[in-house]
Design an enzyme around this catalytic site. Structure first.
Site, PDB file in Angstrom:
ATOM      1  N   MET A  19      84.121  14.746   3.569  1.00  0.00           N
ATOM      2  CA  MET A  19      83.797  14.770   2.145  1.00  0.00           C
ATOM      3  C   MET A  19      82.885  13.687   1.666  1.00  0.00           C
ATOM      4  O   MET A  19      83.490  12.571   0.877  1.00  0.00           O
ATOM      5  CB  MET A  19      85.044  14.924   1.267  1.00  0.00           C
ATOM      6  CG  MET A  19      84.749  15.142  -0.271  1.00  0.00           C
ATOM      7  SD  MET A  19      84.025  16.794  -0.465  1.00  0.00           S
ATOM      8  CE  MET A  19      85.560  17.454  -1.309  1.00  0.00           C
ATOM      9  N   GLY A  20      81.604  13.591   2.189  1.00  0.00           N
ATOM     10  CA  GLY A  20      80.857  12.353   1.630  1.00  0.00           C
ATOM     11  C   GLY A  20      79.998  13.015   0.696  1.00  0.00           C
ATOM     12  O   GLY A  20      80.228  13.963  -0.161  1.00  0.00           O
ATOM     13  N   ARG A  21      78.542  12.343   0.168  1.00  0.00           N
ATOM     14  CA  ARG A  21      77.876  12.947  -0.739  1.00  0.00           C
ATOM     15  C   ARG A  21      77.522  14.403  -0.609  1.00  0.00           C
ATOM     16  O   ARG A  21      77.662  14.975  -1.780  1.00  0.00           O
ATOM     17  CB  ARG A  21      76.644  12.104  -0.765  1.00  0.00           C
ATOM     18  CG  ARG A  21      76.629  10.645  -0.980  1.00  0.00           C
ATOM     19  CD  ARG A  21      75.192  10.254  -1.029  1.00  0.00           C
ATOM     20  NE  ARG A  21      75.070   8.868  -1.386  1.00  0.00           N
ATOM     21  CZ  ARG A  21      75.016   7.983  -0.326  1.00  0.00           C
ATOM     22  NH1 ARG A  21      75.233   8.320   0.860  1.00  0.00           N
ATOM     23  NH2 ARG A  21      74.887   6.610  -0.549  1.00  0.00           N
ATOM     24  N   ILE A  22      77.177  14.670   0.679  1.00  0.00           N
ATOM     25  CA  ILE A  22      76.759  16.318   0.693  1.00  0.00           C
ATOM     26  C   ILE A  22      77.945  17.343   0.529  1.00  0.00           C
ATOM     27  O   ILE A  22      78.076  18.223  -0.293  1.00  0.00           O
ATOM     28  CB  ILE A  22      76.122  16.578   1.873  1.00  0.00           C
ATOM     29  CG1 ILE A  22      74.872  15.548   1.836  1.00  0.00           C
ATOM     30  CG2 ILE A  22      75.511  18.021   1.979  1.00  0.00           C
ATOM     31  CD1 ILE A  22      73.815  15.654   3.212  1.00  0.00           C
TER      32      ILE A  22
ATOM     33  N   THR B 211      75.905  22.607   8.778  1.00  0.00           N
ATOM     34  CA  THR B 211      74.517  21.970   8.398  1.00  0.00           C
ATOM     35  C   THR B 211      74.354  20.397   8.774  1.00  0.00           C
ATOM     36  O   THR B 211      73.594  19.912   8.054  1.00  0.00           O
ATOM     37  CB  THR B 211      74.350  22.053   6.970  1.00  0.00           C
ATOM     38  OG1 THR B 211      75.405  21.721   6.297  1.00  0.00           O
ATOM     39  CG2 THR B 211      73.865  23.661   6.529  1.00  0.00           C
TER      40      THR B 211
ATOM     41  N   ARG C 220      75.178  18.432  12.379  1.00  0.00           N
ATOM     42  CA  ARG C 220      74.777  18.152  13.826  1.00  0.00           C
ATOM     43  C   ARG C 220      75.434  19.150  14.616  1.00  0.00           C
ATOM     44  O   ARG C 220      76.532  19.518  14.700  1.00  0.00           O
ATOM     45  CB  ARG C 220      74.809  16.781  14.303  1.00  0.00           C
ATOM     46  CG  ARG C 220      74.222  15.877  13.635  1.00  0.00           C
ATOM     47  CD  ARG C 220      72.571  15.936  13.767  1.00  0.00           C
ATOM     48  NE  ARG C 220      71.539  14.983  13.353  1.00  0.00           N
ATOM     49  CZ  ARG C 220      71.344  14.947  12.008  1.00  0.00           C
ATOM     50  NH1 ARG C 220      71.363  16.026  11.220  1.00  0.00           N
ATOM     51  NH2 ARG C 220      70.538  14.115  11.676  1.00  0.00           N
TER      52      ARG C 220
ATOM     53  N   GLU D   7      67.951  21.331  20.111  1.00  0.00           N
ATOM     54  CA  GLU D   7      66.982  21.687  19.012  1.00  0.00           C
ATOM     55  C   GLU D   7      65.702  21.463  19.707  1.00  0.00           C
ATOM     56  O   GLU D   7      65.251  20.355  20.268  1.00  0.00           O
ATOM     57  CB  GLU D   7      67.264  21.191  17.705  1.00  0.00           C
ATOM     58  CG  GLU D   7      68.573  21.394  17.233  1.00  0.00           C
ATOM     59  CD  GLU D   7      68.700  20.818  15.769  1.00  0.00           C
ATOM     60  OE1 GLU D   7      67.632  20.278  15.278  1.00  0.00           O
ATOM     61  OE2 GLU D   7      69.660  21.169  15.241  1.00  0.00           O
TER      62      GLU D   7
ATOM     63  N   HIS E 178      67.189  24.117  11.465  1.00  0.00           N
ATOM     64  CA  HIS E 178      67.391  22.662  10.840  1.00  0.00           C
ATOM     65  C   HIS E 178      66.666  22.517   9.636  1.00  0.00           C
ATOM     66  O   HIS E 178      65.648  21.204   9.648  1.00  0.00           O
ATOM     67  CB  HIS E 178      67.055  21.618  11.931  1.00  0.00           C
ATOM     68  CG  HIS E 178      67.921  20.438  11.565  1.00  0.00           C
ATOM     69  ND1 HIS E 178      68.538  19.419  12.615  1.00  0.00           N
ATOM     70  CD2 HIS E 178      68.279  19.745  10.471  1.00  0.00           C
ATOM     71  CE1 HIS E 178      68.804  18.473  12.096  1.00  0.00           C
ATOM     72  NE2 HIS E 178      68.857  18.518  10.739  1.00  0.00           N
TER      73      HIS E 178
HETATM   74  C1  DGY Z   1      69.085  14.548   7.982  1.00  0.00           C
HETATM   75  O1  DGY Z   1      68.568  13.788   7.271  1.00  0.00           O
HETATM   76  O2  DGY Z   1      70.019  13.658   8.897  1.00  0.00           O
HETATM   77  C2  DGY Z   1      69.196  15.898   8.095  1.00  0.00           C
HETATM   78  O3  DGY Z   1      69.676  16.443   9.227  1.00  0.00           O
HETATM   79  C3  DGY Z   1      67.606  16.317   7.938  1.00  0.00           C
HETATM   80  O4  DGY Z   1      67.315  15.851   6.878  1.00  0.00           O
END
Ligand code: DGY
Length: 323
Positions: A155-158, A236, A238, A267, A286
């Site tokens: 639970m960080g910013r994203i 989303t 890694r 990747e 990605h």
């Molecule tokens: C990051 O910034 O680490 C993302 O994977 C790509 O924007």
């Protein structure tokens, strides 16, 4: 004398101009080919600053060649491609681009939630193949997003930005994080749970944690077995956080319902990768932060971090490292 900077890829014009005004720039000016290792090894020797991407492996061996290097500015929020210990022992600053990609990445995460749950790509392919004969009661039925339970690992910013979107879908929000986040609990009604509870109770398990040795393979066979058969895994962050062999088996055997993946352990993911043979996998290359505006902002922020460090200042987005 102007500081020497090596930039490992073609970057947006504005950021390049910013750097070129006060630095002597050398650049690997290709859009879709990562800088070859031998070029990076040659260029790093005289560089005072390195402007890198997440596709560049900046390891101890490379830094050993870089006698003048003061800063590595990564144009990404993640920095798992950089050996922080090796940088710290040489006094090299490492910076990243947090904050500016939060909402764009949360948008894409939510797009994957919806696409995987409602089988959007399968349905679209079905139509294009000419298989749509008639409306039918159970045709291409998926899972509901509205009112479902979302489990956020990290639970960080994203994570918080995804949770804000989930509120609009009346979702129950569970989260697991190293530290509890009282603000997220208060503002978003997120409930802190242990990992096992999150996996067992969530309809959507969303991976939003940084990639570190501790999170490598965090989601493997045991964790996937704990999830509901109707659950959907979204990644989303890694690729290496999920054991892809275990995920393939779980999806193939119907142990979980579907997956939405923007990232892969290697990747670009090879087109014959087993995961790509499954209809219940939504796979993207990605592109979490890939809106034009956000990528330009990230590029500019990475340029600012680089220039401040080269000017002897402490850049705002210095990556913390504790030995
Ligand atoms: C990051 O910034 O680490 C993302 O994977 C790509 O924007």
């Amino acid at each position: 004398m102007k500081p020497k900077v090596f930039i490992t890829r073609k970057i947006p014009e504005e950021a390049l101009k910013k750097i070129s005004r006060s630095c002597e720039v050398s650049i690997w000016d290709k859009e879709d080919v990562p800088v070859p290792r031998e070029v990076l090894e040659r260029e790093i020797v005289n560089a005072d600053g390195l402007y890198s991407l997440l596709t560049d492996n900046i390891d101890d061996e490379l830094m050993e060649r870089a006698e003048n290097l003061k800063v590595i500015s990564n144009m990404a929020v993640g920095y798992n491609n950089i050996d922080l210990e090796a940088a710290a022992k040489r006094g090299i600053m490492v910076t990243n681009t947090p904050g500016v990609l939060t909402e764009t990445t949360a948008d894409l995460t939510f797009a994957l939630i919806l696409a995987a749950a409602r089988r959007l790509f399968e349905a679209s392919d079905f139509l294009r193949r000419g298989e749509w004969k008639t409306w039918s009661p159970m045709l291409l039925t998926g899972q509901d997003v509205y009112g479902a339970t979302l489990g956020i690992i990290g639970m960080g910013r994203i994570g918080e930005a995804v949770a804000r979107r989930a509120k609009g879908f009346n979702m129950k929000i569970l989260y697991h994080n190293r530290k509890r986040r009282p603000e997220a609990e208060k503002e978003l009604g997120a409930v802190y749970v242990d990992m096992e509870t999150l996996l067992k109770e969530s309809d959507f398990v969303c991976i939003m944690t940084p990639y570190t040795p501790e999170t490598h393979g965090l989601i493997g066979e045991k964790e996937l077995q704990l999830m509901k058969k109707t659950a959907i895994l979204i990644n989303t962050a890694r690729g290496g956080i999920v054991n892809e062999d275990a995920l393939y088996k779980a999806l193939k055997n119907g142990d979980i319902y579907a997956a939405g993946l923007d990232v892969f352990e290697n990747e670009p993911v090879p087109t014959d990768h087993p995961l790509l043979t499954l209809p219940n996998v939504v796979a993207l290359p990605h592109i979490g932060s890939a809106s034009r505006k956000t990528r330009i902002t990230m590029a500019n922020l990475a340029a600012e971090n680089l220039l401040l460090a080269l000017d002897g200042k402490v850049p705002p987005n210095l990556v913390p490292y504790q030995i």
